[in-house]
Design a protein around this motif. Structure first.
Motif, mmCIF file in Angstrom:
data_model
loop_
_atom_site.group_PDB
_atom_site.id
_atom_site.type_symbol
_atom_site.label_atom_id
_atom_site.label_comp_id
_atom_site.label_asym_id
_atom_site.label_seq_id
_atom_site.Cartn_x
_atom_site.Cartn_y
_atom_site.Cartn_z
ATOM 1 N N GLY A 1 -28.009 37.795 -25.096
ATOM 2 C CA GLY A 1 -28.785 37.019 -24.147
ATOM 3 C C GLY A 1 -28.977 35.596 -24.625
ATOM 4 O O GLY A 1 -28.044 34.965 -25.130
ATOM 5 N N ASN A 2 -30.192 35.104 -24.480
ATOM 6 C CA ASN A 2 -30.485 33.741 -24.898
ATOM 7 C C ASN A 2 -31.096 33.689 -26.283
ATOM 8 O O ASN A 2 -31.732 32.720 -26.649
ATOM 9 C CB ASN A 2 -31.441 33.093 -23.907
ATOM 10 C CG ASN A 2 -30.723 32.673 -22.646
ATOM 11 O OD1 ASN A 2 -29.588 32.217 -22.716
ATOM 12 N ND2 ASN A 2 -31.357 32.848 -21.515
ATOM 13 N N ASN B 1 -36.043 32.777 -28.815
ATOM 14 C CA ASN B 1 -35.657 33.002 -27.415
ATOM 15 C C ASN B 1 -35.624 31.659 -26.693
ATOM 16 O O ASN B 1 -36.652 31.006 -26.550
ATOM 17 C CB ASN B 1 -36.663 33.941 -26.751
ATOM 18 C CG ASN B 1 -36.161 34.443 -25.427
ATOM 19 O OD1 ASN B 1 -35.193 33.911 -24.882
ATOM 20 N ND2 ASN B 1 -36.781 35.469 -24.903
ATOM 21 N N ALA C 1 -35.869 31.441 -20.278
ATOM 22 C CA ALA C 1 -35.408 32.499 -19.388
ATOM 23 C C ALA C 1 -34.023 32.167 -18.864
ATOM 24 O O ALA C 1 -33.699 31.015 -18.633
ATOM 25 C CB ALA C 1 -36.377 32.647 -18.226
ATOM 26 N N ALA D 1 -36.771 36.055 -11.834
ATOM 27 C CA ALA D 1 -35.522 36.425 -12.498
ATOM 28 C C ALA D 1 -35.127 37.876 -12.225
ATOM 29 O O ALA D 1 -33.955 38.180 -12.047
ATOM 30 C CB ALA D 1 -35.664 36.187 -13.987
ATOM 31 N N ARG E 1 -31.646 39.294 -10.670
ATOM 32 C CA ARG E 1 -30.822 40.329 -11.310
ATOM 33 C C ARG E 1 -30.556 41.473 -10.344
ATOM 34 O O ARG E 1 -29.470 42.026 -10.302
ATOM 35 C CB ARG E 1 -31.510 40.845 -12.571
ATOM 36 C CG ARG E 1 -31.533 39.857 -13.720
ATOM 37 C CD ARG E 1 -31.651 40.581 -15.045
ATOM 38 N NE ARG E 1 -32.835 41.418 -15.136
ATOM 39 C CZ ARG E 1 -34.059 40.976 -15.444
ATOM 40 N NH1 ARG E 1 -34.235 39.699 -15.692
ATOM 41 N NH2 ARG E 1 -35.081 41.800 -15.508
ATOM 42 N N HIS F 1 -27.718 36.958 -20.300
ATOM 43 C CA HIS F 1 -28.884 37.835 -20.241
ATOM 44 C C HIS F 1 -28.501 39.221 -20.745
ATOM 45 O O HIS F 1 -27.493 39.773 -20.332
ATOM 46 C CB HIS F 1 -29.409 37.920 -18.815
ATOM 47 C CG HIS F 1 -30.799 38.470 -18.752
ATOM 48 N ND1 HIS F 1 -31.054 39.812 -18.860
ATOM 49 C CD2 HIS F 1 -32.002 37.867 -18.667
ATOM 50 C CE1 HIS F 1 -32.364 40.007 -18.808
ATOM 51 N NE2 HIS F 1 -32.959 38.840 -18.693
ATOM 52 N N ASP G 1 -38.219 45.237 -21.659
ATOM 53 C CA ASP G 1 -38.083 43.924 -21.033
ATOM 54 C C ASP G 1 -37.587 42.942 -22.090
ATOM 55 O O ASP G 1 -38.359 42.498 -22.938
ATOM 56 C CB ASP G 1 -39.443 43.485 -20.477
ATOM 57 C CG ASP G 1 -39.313 42.216 -19.651
ATOM 58 O OD1 ASP G 1 -38.231 41.588 -19.706
ATOM 59 O OD2 ASP G 1 -40.280 41.858 -18.962
ATOM 60 N N SER H 1 -36.790 39.856 -21.896
ATOM 61 C CA SER H 1 -37.236 38.466 -21.809
ATOM 62 C C SER H 1 -38.489 38.248 -22.648
ATOM 63 O O SER H 1 -38.709 37.161 -23.170
ATOM 64 C CB SER H 1 -37.469 38.073 -20.358
ATOM 65 O OG SER H 1 -38.405 38.938 -19.789
#
Lengths: 718, 349
Positions: A50-51, A80, A83, A97, A101, A485, B40, B42
């Protein structure tokens, strides 16, 4: 030198703006708490899933211990970087977000189906020299089906809410909140895909505006005016005295929301004129084949086959007739004597205003509408119901923008202007700027459905992009968004470099993608990486498993060597039990890739003699064990050296196992021979020159005993 | 890929890693509850959510976890989850909140790394981790939980699955070690093992899931890598029985070709061959896979009953023990699927 921290300011790498730019925006700075005491000698930075960015800070390993105080030698910190999701500016505001998705997931089956249909049609076309894809009769219907599926995914503005309380003061319908994505998608579908709509485009725009007017602007739209009036309506006693009432009516009528006009109408006192206007509104001819239930107006009733054959001429003719007749009635009412009898001035003026809208009075229409697009739509309804050509529509749009310059622009209006200007490049650019990579990737299919120029523009190879086409470029951009992501990376159609920071079944997922795309060498590499990862983290069994899957002979051999060096050093029952799983893996007859075959090289090493004893018979495949045993037996038979006899005896150290078998392993002759050799060996042991500490005398005794019992059973059998 | 009318997807805003039915006394089907392990990325948070079947999108309660859940099981008295950092969390079903939950934290004293093998057998729980350790966890008598180390493989073998057969016996499985049978009455070591039978001509593979039918405790059904599903009968431990991947003539299309994540005996599907369904025959088994298949396979049946063919992986599923027609599954694309099998469909067979 990269990686070396500078002393000044703590910046790792000096940042300089792009050459030629006057004042570059300062780069975003993030502070990392790594808790590693300075001096830090090395910093490693790598992308995780992901990020996530992994930053490893390492200290110089200090040579002398500091009085028992354990110092942290380094630490890995995960950062991180915001987003992920869609890059669209406008999209982010209204859809979160997770919703994006959900759209990304949901669009995969429809997209894949369309691609496979496209491939099938292209193949069939290549075989039979059939016309190109866009000329295929079914093709646009496939695209339409795809478009409808994706459209539903983007939200359904027509879906009624779960509960509706019939409140007479509610004039605006309460439904799902419309989204810009859906609005833009419908525009593209309307103009590029749905051939059935081609004759009815103006009315389609009326419907579209009905659904999405609230998205055009926050301040000045018919929708916002009506919703603020709705709040006021609750307090009003006599509505017809309020100028806002008549303005609201005029606004709703100008954009063709006849149902709202009627729900407002019920609030005022009845009189003949009011009723007459109501009848005219409800009988207004509409240039469309059908009307959804609840909508007002008269649509062109034609037989279905009419539309196909005589579509342009007949329908237009029928409509024209109805329109002339209706206009005549409107004019008649305008000139009638009833107006003098109407005593209420505000009602009279209001009704006159409505009538002028019905008659197509530009001044009234401009006054009633707020946004240029509303004015544009009102033109279709009341002034030029026959303007269907793109060029005419584009001119009209320009005129409306001039008349309502204050309404400003947003993504949707820009997109519409782009569509009307018949310029696919502009449409694509507007989609890219406003609706993000997901939208562009999926909307390109709509653009090319029936447009050869767009098809060529998107599929032409561009040397500027390294030989790929615009379509491929947008797909790659979208794939990158997906990859960024951790939940969507496996959706990406292009397999991009995967990383192994989080091995939560990521490996299996990646291998699955490799399997589907027949990327065998990629999957072999992934297996190797996975093996190294597990081995490094002390999960030796898993490591060996993945090396075996990857057929990584080199590493398995290294492992085998380590294994035997370790076993040679210390042998206890307990420690061997721990090796069980590994031995089970290595013991499987896996062919060239890392089975126990490598053991052959070690079998005659003195250090390994005890291996068999400790492992126990069960962990070795009988075939393997027995083959080597026979070979060694043969050597013993040839009886060349005392060394051979020793080796045989070493093997025989585990002949206790002979006892485990119900059948004797060796026949009488073999057993006798071995007993003799054993005797030789025990005699040789007494010789002062003999040096072997691997053959304890009790082991020899055990062997002798086992051989004796085997001999007895062999004799019995014979 | 026709959408089954009795299949509903419930989207969530985060990854659904595992899902289970909660044993409940609810009389109405809509009052039933689900437990789901969610993650999750994020905000890097993981939870167990308690979800009503009527509306699986809004959790009734949630229990935070220190890291991503790797296994989730329900017993009549408790809900247990293990995590990728080696911890075990037990929540009593009577009061599902963070205060009432008991945890055994991961680390040198328990598990290091992910623990995917977890099962409840009456009073005790068994855990088997990728680190090669096997623990049996029981009550200490004073409300505490006590974990006893049965085995420490020191990473030489990694375990992926664990399942109790009886209060004293359980089976484990993992990478390379195939399936192992443990009998606590016979000491702390595997009693017998089976390397399994793998598809694609492979000799070894990874076991992902094991199930044992409560009425036939000598038979394990095993799902693993390369679409492998086989049964292991303790009475003939050297002859595992292939259920998929290898047909009778070697040319049968396997149910799936990718990882089989979970297997469960399907008590709802009647064996197609009732007359000959002796104790030797393996009962129907439901599987879910990485390539999105939810299917029921039967021994010797060349056409498995495909219930779902999703475009994304099905990570986990569970059959409701009280209403075996109902199946819940966790889909890779952040959603929970609820499948209701109709009585009509079964009558046709």
């Amino acid at each position: 030198m990269p990686g070396m921290p500078t002393d000044g300011g703590g910046a790792m790498v000096p940042f300089s703006g792009e050459p030629g730019q006057a004042s570059p925006a300062p780069p975003p700075v993030r502070h990392i708490r790594h808790c590693v005491a300075p001096p830090i000698s090395r910093v490693f930075i790598s992308w995780s899933s992901g990020n996530l960015l992994q930053v490893a800070c390492l200290r110089q390993p200090s040579s002398e211990g500091r009085g028992g105080v354990e110092e942290v030698g380094g630490r890995v910190v995960e950062v991180n970087l915001g987003a992920g999701g869609c890059g669209g500016v406008e999209v982010d505001e209204e859809i979160d977000a997770a919703e994006i998705r959900r759209i990304e997931y949901g669009s995969v089956p429809a997209f894949a189906l369309l691609q496979s249909r496209k491939n099938a049609l292209t193949e069939a076309a290549a075989m039979s020299h059939a016309p190109s894809l866009s000329e295929h009769a079914e093709w646009w219907q496939y695209v339409l089906e795809y478009s409808k599926t994706i459209g539903n995914l983007l939200g359904n503005p027509d879906s009624p809410p779960a509960f509706t309380l019939e409140d007479p003061k509610t004039i605006l319908k309460v439904g799902e909140k419309p989204t810009s994505l859906r609005a833009a998608w419908e525009l593209l579908e309307m103009f590029f895909v749905d051939k059935q709509l081609q004759g009815w485009l103006p009315e389609c725009l009326v419907d579209w505006l009905d659904d999405f007017d609230s998205l055009l602007s926050k301040e000045s739209t018919v929708y916002s005016n009506l919703s603020s009036f709705q709040k006021k309506l609750i307090k009003l006693q006599i509505v017809e005295d309020d100028p806002d009432y008549w303005n609201g009516l005029a606004a709703a009528l100008s954009v063709g929301w006849l149902d709202i006009v009627f729900s407002l109408y019920f609030h005022q006192t009845e009189n003949g004129l009011v009723e007459a206007v109501a009848v005219l509104v409800s009988t207004m001819p509409r240039m469309r084949p059908d009307l959804p239930s609840g909508k007002l107006g008269q649509c062109c009733k034609t037989r279905p086959d009419f539309i196909k054959v005589l579509y342009k001429t007949e329908v237009s003719y029928l409509y024209l007739q109805a329109w002339e007749k209706w206009r005549g009635q409107v004019n008649k009412l305008e000139c009638s004597a009833f107006w003098i009898q109407c005593g209420h001035r505000k009602t009279r003026d209001g009704l006159k205003k409505l009538l002028h809208i019905l008659m197509g009075n530009v001044k009234e229409l401009t006054a009633a509408t707020s946004h240029w697009l509303e004015l544009f739509v009102s033109h279709f309804l009341y002034i030029r119901p026959f303007t269907v050509g793109f060029e005419g529509m584009h001119h009209l749009a320009q005129k409306c923008i001039e008349l309502k310059p204050s309404s400003g622009t947003n993504g949707l209006t820009d997109l519409l202007v782009g569509i009307l200007s018949e310029n696919p490049e502009v449409v694509l650019a507007e989609c890219t700027n406003n609706f993000g990579p997901w939208f562009v990737t999926h909307a390109m299919e709509l653009l090319t459905a029936d447009n050869d120029y767009a098809d060529m523009m998107l599929h032409e190879e561009r040397p500027k992009f390294g030989g790929i086409s615009i379509e491929e470029l947008h797909r790659i951009v979208y794939a990158q968004v997906l990859c960024s992501h951790s939940l969507t990376w496996q959706v990406s159609f292009c397999l991009k470099s995967c990383n192994f920071g989080h091995l939560i079944r990521v490996c299996e997922q990646t291998l699955e993608i490799c399997r589907l795309y027949e990327l065998e060498n990629v999957s072999t590499n992934i297996m190797k990486i996975s093996g190294i990862y597990h081995w490094k983290h002390g999960r030796k069994g898993d490591g060996v498993y993945w090396f075996q899957q990857a057929h990584d002979k080199v590493r398995l051999d290294r492992i085998a060597q380590q294994l035997f060096e370790r076993i040679g050093k210390s042998v206890t029952d307990d420690s061997f039990k721990q090796w069980e799983g590994l031995l089970e893996l290595l013991g499987s007859d896996i062919g060239s890739a890392g089975g126990l075959e490598f053991l052959h090289r070690y079998v005659f090493l003195p250090a390994n003699s005890c291996l068999f004893m400790a492992f126990g018979f069960t962990f070795f495949p009988i075939t393997f064990w027995y083959r080597d045993f026979k070979r060694s037996l043969q050597q013993a038979q040839e009886g060349r050296t005392g060394e051979a006899a020793r080796q045989t005896a070493e093997f025989l150290i585990q002949v206790e196992l002979l006892n485990c078998k119900p059948k004797p392993l060796l026949n009488v002759a073999e057993t006798t021979l071995l007993l003799n050799k054993l005797q030789e060996l025990s005699l040789a042991k007494l010789h002062p020159d003999f040096s072997s500490n691997h053959l304890p005398s009790h082991a020899l005794n055990t062997v002798r005993l086992a051989l004796a019992s085997n001999l007895a059973r062999a004799i019995l059998e014979e | 890929m026709a959408d089954n009318p009795s299949f509903r997807r419930h989207p969530h805003p985060f990854s659904i890693d595992l899902v289970r039915w909660l044993p409940s006394s609810a009389t109405s089907p809509s009052d039933r509850l689900l437990a789901a392990a969610v993650h999750d990325p994020s905000v890097a948070s993981s939870y167990i959510h308690l979800l009503p079947l009527a509306d699986p999108s809004s959790p009734l309660a949630s229990l935070p976890l220190p890291s991503r859940a790797t296994a989730l099981r329900c017993s009549p008295s408790a809900l247990a989850a293990t995590t990728s950092t080696g911890s075990l969390h037990l929540a009593p079903s009577s009061s599902f909140d963070a205060g009432a939950a008991v945890a055994v934290s991961g680390g040198a004293g328990f598990h290091v790394g992910p623990v995917r093998g977890l099962d409840c057998g009456g009073e005790e729980w068994v855990t088997a981790g990728e680190d090669g350790r096997v623990h049996v966890i029981g009550g200490g008598g004073d409300g505490r939980v006590v974990a006893r180390r049965v085995w420490d493989g020191k990473g030489m073998a990694g375990y992926e699955a664990a399942k109790w057969a009886s209060p004293a016996e359980f089976a484990t499985g993992g990478a390379g070690c195939g399936v192992q049978w443990w009998d606590q009455r016979k000491g702390d070591a595997p009693v017998t093992q089976c390397s399994g039978i793998w598809g694609h001509g492979l000799v070894t593979g990874m076991v992902h899931s094991i199930d044992i039918h409560p009425s036939r405790k000598h038979i394990c059904v095993v799902g693993g890598s390369s679409g492998t599903i086989f049964a292991w009968d303790l009475r003939w431990p050297q002859q595992p029985i292939p259920l998929s991947g290898i047909g009778l003539h070697g040319i049968v299309q396997p149910v799936c070709e990718s990882e089989v994540w979970e297997v469960l005996f399907d008590t709802y599907t009647q064996s197609s061959d009732i007359i000959s369904s002796t104790s030797a025959r393996i009962l129907p088994v439901m599987i879910c896979s990485e390539d999105g298949i939810l299917a029921v396979v039967e021994q010797g049946d060349e056409r498995p009953l495909e219930l779902l063919a999703e475009p994304c992986a099905i990570n986990s599923f569970d059959i409701d023990t009280q209403n075996p027609s109902d199946v819940v599954c966790a889909l890779e694309w952040e959603s929970i699927g609820v499948l209701t099998r109709g009585r009509d469909a079964m009558a046709e067979e």
